[in-house]
Design an enzyme around this catalytic site. Structure first.
Site, short mmCIF file in Angstrom:
data_model
loop_
_atom_site.label_atom_id
_atom_site.label_comp_id
_atom_site.label_asym_id
_atom_site.label_seq_id
_atom_site.Cartn_x
_atom_site.Cartn_y
_atom_site.Cartn_z
CB ILE A 8 -5.02 3.16 -1.67
CG1 ILE A 8 -6.15 3.85 -0.91
CG2 ILE A 8 -5.49 2.68 -3.03
CD1 ILE A 8 -6.64 5.14 -1.55
CB THR A 35 -0.94 0.03 1.22
OG1 THR A 35 -0.16 0.08 2.42
CG2 THR A 35 -1.85 -1.18 1.25
CG ASP A 36 -1.10 4.79 -1.51
OD1 ASP A 36 -1.80 4.61 -0.47
OD2 ASP A 36 -1.60 5.19 -2.57
CB ALA A 37 1.34 7.62 2.45
#
Length: 157
Positions: free
Chosen positions: A22, A17-19
């Site tokens: 997601i 995931t990103d920050a």
């Protein structure tokens, strides 16, 4: 009977995931490949030539890969990756890949739809160069195109 589809279940891992929590777009391609390889294993072979019979040492480079993102997947969500055989030719295979979220209660929905086109290649013993090759019959005989109504482009989830 030849197989035309295969599904695996996954859970979104933190590292994917990103920050914002997601799934990063590149991780969809990793999941597509994971499901593709699991499909092959379910049929008794591997993309890696260590399991090949003599004379069947072929490689499987991607000649096309794409993914349309319809809705995000988030950290710890459970989802399914469905591999559907779109076409099998003498030297290539095309897949549609569906990413589904849902708990089997009729609410499953597409999150993304991918496509892979894979060529069968073999290294020339004299030149060392890779070139297109016929898919070994032991492999080709286990894979069949899905019925038209099974293709993601013909479904309406």
């Amino acid at each position: 009977m030849p197989a035309s589809s295969h599904t695996i279940q996954r859970r979104v891992q933190f590292a994917e995931t990103d920050a914002a929590g997601i799934v990063h777009f590149s991780e969809f391609f990793r999941s597509m490949e994971e499901a593709e390889h699991d499909f092959y294993r379910s049929l008794g072979f591997s993309v890696f030539p260590h399991e090949a019979l003599p004379g069947e040492e072929v490689g499987w480079p991607r000649v096309h890969a794409s993914c349309d993102y319809r809705a995000p997947l988030r950290f710890e969500e459970v989802f399914a990756v469905e591999v559907i055989v779109e076409a099998v030719r003498a030297r290539s295979i095309r897949f549609q890949i569906g990413f589904w979220k849902g708990e089997g209660d009729g609410t499953a929905c597409w999150r993304s739809v991918g496509r892979l086109a894979i060529a069968c290649v073999r290294r020339d013993a004299e030149t060392g160069k890779m070139g297109a090759s016929e898919i070994p019959e032991r492999i080709r005989g286990k894979i069949a195109p899905a019925p038209t109504e099974s293709l993601l482009s013909n479904r309406n989830p």
